[in-house]
Design an enzyme around this catalytic site. Structure first.
Site, PDB file in Angstrom:
ATOM      1  N   THR A   1     -17.217   1.102   3.719  1.00 31.89           N
ATOM      2  CA  THR A   1     -15.845   1.465   4.069  1.00 31.89           C
ATOM      3  C   THR A   1     -15.846   2.835   4.748  1.00 31.89           C
ATOM      4  OG1 THR A   1     -15.523   2.556   1.938  1.00 31.89           O
ATOM      5  CG2 THR A   1     -14.939   0.210   2.066  1.00 31.89           C
TER       6      THR A   1
ATOM      7  N   TYR B   1     -13.096   6.538 -13.727  1.00 28.83           N
ATOM      8  CA  TYR B   1     -13.222   5.308 -12.948  1.00 28.83           C
ATOM      9  C   TYR B   1     -13.874   4.206 -13.782  1.00 28.83           C
ATOM     10  CZ  TYR B   1     -14.218   2.315  -8.912  1.00 28.83           C
ATOM     11  OH  TYR B   1     -14.276   1.264  -8.023  1.00 28.83           O
TER      12      TYR B   1
ATOM     13  N   ASP C   1       0.865  -1.174   0.000  1.00 21.65           N
ATOM     14  CA  ASP C   1       0.000   0.000   0.000  1.00 21.65           C
ATOM     15  C   ASP C   1       0.905   1.229   0.000  1.00 21.65           C
ATOM     16  OD1 ASP C   1      -3.254   0.135   0.900  1.00 21.65           O
ATOM     17  OD2 ASP C   1      -2.163   2.034   0.969  1.00 21.65           O
TER      18      ASP C   1
ATOM     19  N   ASN D   1      -5.623  -5.202  -5.974  1.00 21.19           N
ATOM     20  CA  ASN D   1      -6.789  -4.534  -5.399  1.00 21.19           C
ATOM     21  C   ASN D   1      -6.650  -3.013  -5.299  1.00 21.19           C
ATOM     22  OD1 ASN D   1      -9.183  -4.307  -3.387  1.00 21.19           O
ATOM     23  ND2 ASN D   1      -7.430  -3.582  -2.193  1.00 21.19           N
TER      24      ASN D   1
END
Length: 251
Positions: free
Chosen positions: A193, A158, A38, A91
């Site tokens: 989230t 996106y 990350d 991801n």
């Protein structure tokens, strides 16, 4: 829990939170050693400790996956640490700029294509090279979205990135099926989230209303699908797109 992935090695990008975090932890619970990546080093290191708590080895490697060299280094680090790569979940991604197409900034366009599409190509390229070299097959999941299948206003960047990701997944799956490497994509609906939790209640309720099941998804529900797809239980599954969306796309 069944330790059916004992001795295997998994790589998860975007693993500091959300779906990536849930996937990394679930890999650990299934017995796999995990490399987590990350840009958020603080949370990434915390998640690595959570994965270790499941009884496996885990290591956090900071990487900006929109940079091809960092993707190559990430895969190299995986091999250097564990000696192999069996499973990967690409991801990492961002929501990006929200704007109608004519108003969308060139900077915003390039950024989201880099982070959400180019990064998947980079990771896939180097993961495949490693898997081909070791010659024991493997399995890769690319994280798409319901917006890999349909459009939505104000998100041309996106939507384009996620549609492109599906085509890339299908193409690579065809190319490497005979080598024992399976490649699939997963399309989450709106997942509960931290990003969605800060929305005003009215906006959140509107998003919930888009899903016939009547609620948002959970990161763990997406992770379960990723684990299944990269497990031997899905041995005849490749080149496919699996929505996990509470009925969103059925409408």
């Amino acid at each position: 829990m069944d330790k059916d992935m004992q001795g295997k090695v998994a790589l998860v990008t975007g693993a500091a939170s959300g779906i990536g975090k849930a996937t990394a932890i679930l890999y650990g619970q299934h017995g796999a050693n995990v490399i987590l990546s990350d840009v958020d080093e603080v949370q990434g290191l915390e998640v690595a400790e959570e994965v270790k708590a499941t009884g496996v080895e885990a290591k956090f490697v900071k990487a900006d996956v929109s940079d091809a060299a960092q993707c190559q280094k990430l895969v190299d680090e995986t091999i250097a640490t564990f000696g192999r790569l069996d499973m990967a979940c690409n991801n990492a991604g961002i929501g990006g700029e929200m704007n109608a197409t004519a108003d969308y900034s060139l900077e915003g366009w390039h950024k989201i294509i880099n982070v959400n599409l180019n990064s998947v190509f980079y990771c896939l390229k180097y993961e495949l090279e490693a898997m081909l070299k070791q010659g024991t097959g493997g399995s890769i999941v690319n994280m798409a979205s319901i917006l890999g299948q349909v459009g939505t206003a104000q998100a041309p960047g996106y939507v384009t990135a996620k549609h492109g990701l599906l085509g890339l997944t299908q193409t690579a799956a065809i190319e490497y099926a005979s080598k024992g490497i399976r490649i699939n994509s997963v399309g989450p609906g709106y997942i509960d989230t931290p990003l969605l939790r800060i929305l005003p209640d009215e906006a959140k309720q509107a998003i919930i209303g888009l899903h016939p099941i009547g609620r948002l998804g959970k990161s763990e529900e997406v992770a379960e699908l990723v684990i299944w797809l990269t497990s031997d239980k899905a041995s005849f599954v490749t080149g496919s797109y699996y929505p996990v969306d509470g009925g969103y796309l059925a409408q």
